[in-house]
Design a protein around this motif. Sequence first.
Motif, PDB file in Angstrom:
ATOM      1  N   THR A  20       0.847  -1.185   0.000  1.00  0.00           N
ATOM      2  CA  THR A  20       0.000   0.000   0.000  1.00  0.00           C
ATOM      3  C   THR A  20       0.882   1.234   0.000  1.00  0.00           C
ATOM      4  O   THR A  20       2.002   1.217   0.516  1.00  0.00           O
ATOM      5  N   LEU A  21       0.388   2.309  -0.589  1.00  0.00           N
ATOM      6  CA  LEU A  21       1.076   3.596  -0.609  1.00  0.00           C
ATOM      7  C   LEU A  21       0.258   4.554   0.233  1.00  0.00           C
ATOM      8  O   LEU A  21      -0.911   4.813  -0.068  1.00  0.00           O
ATOM      9  N   GLU A  30      10.334   7.961  10.796  1.00  0.00           N
ATOM     10  CA  GLU A  30      11.490   7.510  11.578  1.00  0.00           C
ATOM     11  C   GLU A  30      12.189   6.360  10.867  1.00  0.00           C
ATOM     12  O   GLU A  30      13.429   6.287  10.837  1.00  0.00           O
ATOM     13  N   ALA A  31      11.409   5.455  10.276  1.00  0.00           N
ATOM     14  CA  ALA A  31      11.990   4.349   9.514  1.00  0.00           C
ATOM     15  C   ALA A  31      12.702   4.871   8.274  1.00  0.00           C
ATOM     16  O   ALA A  31      13.753   4.363   7.875  1.00  0.00           O
ATOM     17  N   ALA A  32      12.132   5.909   7.641  1.00  0.00           N
ATOM     18  CA  ALA A  32      12.763   6.505   6.464  1.00  0.00           C
ATOM     19  C   ALA A  32      14.107   7.122   6.834  1.00  0.00           C
ATOM     20  O   ALA A  32      15.089   6.995   6.084  1.00  0.00           O
ATOM     21  N   ALA A  33      14.177   7.783   7.987  1.00  0.00           N
ATOM     22  CA  ALA A  33      15.448   8.370   8.432  1.00  0.00           C
ATOM     23  C   ALA A  33      16.480   7.276   8.661  1.00  0.00           C
ATOM     24  O   ALA A  33      17.648   7.416   8.258  1.00  0.00           O
ATOM     25  N   ALA A  69       4.551   6.828   1.666  1.00  0.00           N
ATOM     26  CA  ALA A  69       5.366   5.720   2.152  1.00  0.00           C
ATOM     27  C   ALA A  69       4.817   4.428   1.565  1.00  0.00           C
ATOM     28  O   ALA A  69       3.595   4.220   1.523  1.00  0.00           O
ATOM     29  N   ALA A  70       5.701   3.571   1.094  1.00  0.00           N
ATOM     30  CA  ALA A  70       5.316   2.239   0.643  1.00  0.00           C
ATOM     31  C   ALA A  70       5.340   1.322   1.857  1.00  0.00           C
ATOM     32  O   ALA A  70       6.359   1.215   2.540  1.00  0.00           O
ATOM     33  N   ALA A  77       8.614   0.132   3.612  1.00  0.00           N
ATOM     34  CA  ALA A  77       9.423  -0.432   2.534  1.00  0.00           C
ATOM     35  C   ALA A  77      10.090   0.628   1.672  1.00  0.00           C
ATOM     36  O   ALA A  77      11.056   0.329   0.956  1.00  0.00           O
ATOM     37  N   GLY A  78       9.600   1.866   1.709  1.00  0.00           N
ATOM     38  CA  GLY A  78      10.199   2.908   0.885  1.00  0.00           C
ATOM     39  C   GLY A  78       9.416   4.192   0.983  1.00  0.00           C
ATOM     40  O   GLY A  78       8.349   4.258   1.608  1.00  0.00           O
TER      41      GLY A  78
END
Length: 238
Positions: A20-21, A30-33, A69-70, A77-78
């Motif tokens: 899902t997007l 926080e995960a992206a950082a 966010a993916a 995931a991205g």
Amino acid sequence: MARRDERTCDEKIELSEELTLEEPTKAALEAAARLVGKTWYPDEPAAWQGACEKVELAHHLEHATYVRAAMLNGSFAGIIAAAPTEAHEVRAAADVSTLWYRDHLRKVAPWAIGTSDEAAIGASLAPVTAEMVLTQEFLKKRDARSAWEITLLAIDPACQGYGIGKALLKDVVAYLQSQEAAGFFLATDDGCDFGFYDHLGLERIAARETPIAAEGLGEQPFHVYLYGALLGDPCDVQ
């Protein structure tokens, strides 16, 4: 910028899992950082890595009006972000200073301001500065593709190879079309999987060799690139 990570993963995620997007939550950001830190600054001391990852993410999201966010089976995931270039002042390339990051650094790592750590963090962020210079030169040309910038595209290495990057790009292109954008561009460099954009049929608008010493590239010259497309041109993300 979609960055390359040479490490392999012990487990690959099955395609049967749900993608899902979504608008990113605080946890997703926080995960992206952390993703920025482990793929772009893996060899920096922990304190510098933490500052670099937060500064760079803040920089890429600063003017973004569209961020997704993916999420694969509910796990990050991205991420992708896009911004209209009219949202910020178009500065002369010569005005892009290596101290561009200071305001962000003051917020995320105030302990570094005025110390040798500040200079070291700035050196680590040098590829971003090089991309900014090339971007500012492009914006001054008023090319139709300069209307919007994809400021960030990053995929977790554990999730690469399953079309997540392409899905994110298709999503943001659909958004840009809804905004009647004439085109878009993005900046990338040798630390990125820039061949991904060639594969999708985006045009390499500009390239420049820089004097930056690139980790893992030995004596090879380091390059920054701009890719883009006019919406309506044939490419594999429309």
